[in-house]
Scaffold this motif. Sequence first.
Motif, PDB file in Angstrom:
ATOM      1  N   TYR A  29     -26.112  55.900  11.722  1.00 13.40           N
ATOM      2  CA  TYR A  29     -26.958  57.096  11.776  1.00 13.40           C
ATOM      3  C   TYR A  29     -28.238  56.897  12.604  1.00 13.40           C
ATOM      4  CZ  TYR A  29     -23.823  58.657   8.098  1.00 13.40           C
ATOM      5  OH  TYR A  29     -22.699  59.006   7.391  1.00 13.40           O
ATOM      6  N   GLY A  30     -28.642  55.643  12.808  1.00 11.78           N
ATOM      7  CA  GLY A  30     -29.836  55.400  13.614  1.00 11.78           C
ATOM      8  C   GLY A  30     -29.550  55.392  15.088  1.00 11.78           C
ATOM      9  N   LYS A  31     -28.382  54.866  15.432  1.00  7.84           N
ATOM     10  CA  LYS A  31     -27.913  54.818  16.827  1.00  7.84           C
ATOM     11  C   LYS A  31     -28.971  54.202  17.733  1.00  7.84           C
ATOM     12  CE  LYS A  31     -24.780  58.658  15.953  1.00  7.84           C
ATOM     13  NZ  LYS A  31     -24.392  60.040  16.280  1.00  7.84           N
ATOM     14  N   ASP A  32     -29.348  54.884  18.801  1.00  6.57           N
ATOM     15  CA  ASP A  32     -30.253  54.275  19.771  1.00  6.57           C
ATOM     16  C   ASP A  32     -31.718  54.420  19.396  1.00  6.57           C
ATOM     17  OD1 ASP A  32     -30.429  56.981  20.120  1.00  6.57           O
ATOM     18  OD2 ASP A  32     -30.038  56.978  22.283  1.00  6.57           O
ATOM     19  N   MET A  33     -32.019  54.980  18.229  1.00  9.70           N
ATOM     20  CA  MET A  33     -33.419  55.101  17.817  1.00  9.70           C
ATOM     21  C   MET A  33     -33.912  53.847  17.095  1.00  9.70           C
ATOM     22  SD  MET A  33     -33.923  59.045  16.600  1.00  9.70           S
ATOM     23  CE  MET A  33     -32.934  58.850  15.118  1.00  9.70           C
ATOM     24  N   VAL A  34     -33.016  52.942  16.772  1.00 10.87           N
ATOM     25  CA  VAL A  34     -33.371  51.724  16.041  1.00 10.87           C
ATOM     26  C   VAL A  34     -33.658  50.593  17.024  1.00 10.87           C
ATOM     27  CG1 VAL A  34     -32.535  49.989  14.423  1.00 10.87           C
ATOM     28  CG2 VAL A  34     -32.015  52.408  14.036  1.00 10.87           C
ATOM     29  N   ASP A  35     -34.842  50.002  16.874  1.00 14.45           N
ATOM     30  CA  ASP A  35     -35.198  48.854  17.717  1.00 14.45           C
ATOM     31  C   ASP A  35     -34.666  47.559  17.122  1.00 14.45           C
ATOM     32  OD1 ASP A  35     -36.623  50.502  19.474  1.00 14.45           O
ATOM     33  OD2 ASP A  35     -38.412  50.421  18.205  1.00 14.45           O
ATOM     34  N   ASN A  36     -34.850  47.418  15.813  1.00 14.56           N
ATOM     35  CA  ASN A  36     -34.406  46.211  15.130  1.00 14.56           C
ATOM     36  C   ASN A  36     -33.766  46.601  13.795  1.00 14.56           C
ATOM     37  OD1 ASN A  36     -35.608  43.999  16.896  1.00 14.56           O
ATOM     38  ND2 ASN A  36     -37.451  45.211  16.402  1.00 14.56           N
ATOM     39  N   ALA A  37     -32.560  46.073  13.543  1.00 17.93           N
ATOM     40  CA  ALA A  37     -31.847  46.379  12.301  1.00 17.93           C
ATOM     41  C   ALA A  37     -31.845  45.139  11.413  1.00 17.93           C
ATOM     42  CB  ALA A  37     -30.420  46.816  12.608  1.00 17.93           C
ATOM     43  N   TYR A  38     -32.587  45.201  10.342  1.00 17.54           N
ATOM     44  CA  TYR A  38     -32.710  44.067   9.422  1.00 17.54           C
ATOM     45  C   TYR A  38     -31.851  44.309   8.175  1.00 17.54           C
ATOM     46  CZ  TYR A  38     -36.881  43.067  12.222  1.00 17.54           C
ATOM     47  OH  TYR A  38     -37.751  42.803  13.250  1.00 17.54           O
ATOM     48  N   ILE A  39     -31.366  43.205   7.612  1.00 15.38           N
ATOM     49  CA  ILE A  39     -30.554  43.277   6.395  1.00 15.38           C
ATOM     50  C   ILE A  39     -31.204  42.403   5.327  1.00 15.38           C
ATOM     51  CG2 ILE A  39     -28.301  42.887   5.352  1.00 15.38           C
ATOM     52  CD1 ILE A  39     -27.107  43.039   8.185  1.00 15.38           C
ATOM     53  N   LEU A  40     -31.503  42.984   4.203  1.00 13.96           N
ATOM     54  CA  LEU A  40     -32.052  42.248   3.062  1.00 13.96           C
ATOM     55  C   LEU A  40     -30.920  41.955   2.083  1.00 13.96           C
ATOM     56  CD1 LEU A  40     -34.842  41.313   1.796  1.00 13.96           C
ATOM     57  CD2 LEU A  40     -34.681  43.388   0.395  1.00 13.96           C
ATOM     58  N   HIS A  41     -30.744  40.687   1.768  1.00 17.53           N
ATOM     59  CA  HIS A  41     -29.659  40.311   0.863  1.00 17.53           C
ATOM     60  C   HIS A  41     -30.170  39.280  -0.135  1.00 17.53           C
ATOM     61  CE1 HIS A  41     -25.774  39.000  -0.669  1.00 17.53           C
ATOM     62  NE2 HIS A  41     -25.211  40.016  -0.017  1.00 17.53           N
ATOM     63  N   LEU A  42     -29.770  39.419  -1.368  1.00 20.36           N
ATOM     64  CA  LEU A  42     -30.247  38.539  -2.427  1.00 20.36           C
ATOM     65  C   LEU A  42     -29.861  37.081  -2.171  1.00 20.36           C
ATOM     66  CD1 LEU A  42     -31.743  38.816  -5.179  1.00 20.36           C
ATOM     67  CD2 LEU A  42     -29.511  38.854  -6.276  1.00 20.36           C
ATOM     68  N   MET A  43     -28.689  36.870  -1.567  1.00 15.82           N
ATOM     69  CA  MET A  43     -28.197  35.511  -1.351  1.00 15.82           C
ATOM     70  C   MET A  43     -28.576  34.953   0.015  1.00 15.82           C
ATOM     71  SD  MET A  43     -26.905  35.368  -4.273  1.00 15.82           S
ATOM     72  CE  MET A  43     -26.267  33.699  -4.166  1.00 15.82           C
ATOM     73  N   GLY A  44     -29.121  35.780   0.891  1.00 12.47           N
ATOM     74  CA  GLY A  44     -29.485  35.321   2.220  1.00 12.47           C
ATOM     75  C   GLY A  44     -28.257  35.058   3.079  1.00 12.47           C
ATOM     76  N   GLY A  45     -28.368  34.118   4.022  1.00 12.71           N
ATOM     77  CA  GLY A  45     -27.249  33.793   4.908  1.00 12.71           C
ATOM     78  C   GLY A  45     -27.589  34.107   6.352  1.00 12.71           C
ATOM     79  N   GLU A  46     -26.708  33.733   7.242  1.00 13.97           N
ATOM     80  CA  GLU A  46     -26.969  33.932   8.667  1.00 13.97           C
ATOM     81  C   GLU A  46     -27.059  35.424   8.990  1.00 13.97           C
ATOM     82  OE1 GLU A  46     -25.080  32.710  13.039  1.00 13.97           O
ATOM     83  OE2 GLU A  46     -24.157  31.973  11.185  1.00 13.97           O
ATOM     84  N   GLY A  47     -28.137  35.803   9.651  1.00  8.96           N
ATOM     85  CA  GLY A  47     -28.344  37.198  10.031  1.00  8.96           C
ATOM     86  C   GLY A  47     -28.920  38.051   8.916  1.00  8.96           C
ATOM     87  N   PHE A  48     -29.239  37.437   7.778  1.00  8.49           N
ATOM     88  CA  PHE A  48     -29.788  38.171   6.635  1.00  8.49           C
ATOM     89  C   PHE A  48     -31.183  37.650   6.300  1.00  8.49           C
ATOM     90  CE2 PHE A  48     -25.205  38.290   6.110  1.00  8.49           C
ATOM     91  CZ  PHE A  48     -24.960  39.601   5.764  1.00  8.49           C
ATOM     92  N   ILE A  49     -31.997  38.530   5.769  1.00  5.89           N
ATOM     93  CA  ILE A  49     -33.258  38.118   5.169  1.00  5.89           C
ATOM     94  C   ILE A  49     -32.988  37.858   3.694  1.00  5.89           C
ATOM     95  CG2 ILE A  49     -35.612  38.819   4.575  1.00  5.89           C
ATOM     96  CD1 ILE A  49     -35.488  40.731   6.994  1.00  5.89           C
TER      97      ILE A  49
END
Length: 364
Positions: free
Chosen positions: A209-229
Amino acid sequence: MQRVLIFGRGKLYKEKETHIRENFEIVGFLDNNVTEDGSMDGNTNISVYHPKNSVCYLEDDVKIVLMSNQYHSMWQQLQNMGISGDKILFGITFPPYSEKMELLFKMGKMIIEDKDITYIKNDGDKSIIQSHSQLQEIANRCLREKYRIEYPLIDVIAKMDTKPSSRRFGLERGTAIDRYYIERFLEQNSAFIRGDCLEIAENTYTLKYGKDMVDNAYILHLMGGEGFIKGNLETGEGIEENKYDCAIITQTLMFIFDIRKAANNIYKMLKRNGTALITVAGISQISRYDADLWGSYYGFYKDTMKSLFEQMFGIENVKVQSYGNVKTAIAMLYGMCREELSDCDFEVSDDDYPVILTVILKKI
């Protein structure tokens, strides 16, 4: 016009007074609370007699109307005084009616027969009435018969299994019903999905839904991991202050015990003029998968969401909407999928049946 003595001047009489005055001539009132000498009714200037004296005023063309739901004890009192049943009428049989009483007296009548108060249905079936609650139960049965005809789903539900068709929200054969509301909400508010955007557990909705309006897409996850906060909305772990233009938090708060702390951290993470798009479950089965992982603590209502966020964000910056109706709620609980319903089923929103609640938060 039938001449009557009215026995009782309470709530029932007041409800039916207009009908009585239009259809009967009131020659007096009976009241156990007056002296045997009688008195005058201050509102009508009509004489009030003690029932003991009613025989004196009960002329051949006068009947007594019992104006109370305690009519059985009134009738027994008059019977013990020797007043015959053909002199007695029941005020509850007069309009206006409740729905079930209207149906009751369309389907039958109430009379005194063989020294018993009797309800006789139009088909000849008889019931001796010994209390008003017994008459109400007969009325309830009549109403149940009517509703079973008008609402065929009553019979369907009565015969359905106590086990749902799916414990996975119908996902094994289609789309979960709540996802229809969630995705429509995000599509309608896609203009807020921009800049630095955080989503919980994955970035599917950010990219869709953000398409080209998103500069940075972050993911918050309880367990973390590569590519996750690695982060936790409840404890504040991994939450940076004034970091995000948008936070997409769908179907998450049900699995957080201290939702006030989570609300504080949502406020904390947003930039000034940032927006949080939140969805939570209202009427729903428990997501067993999530409950086993994190615990499942809440189902929400509009008042909950408003109370949770308005003090922090300001009343004018919190917009809460309820989506769902009795049909989609039943379908959701029974494990049906979205594809088993029609589009028009989703167009009606009834605040008394919240399947999904959506929240738009703006940090000013």
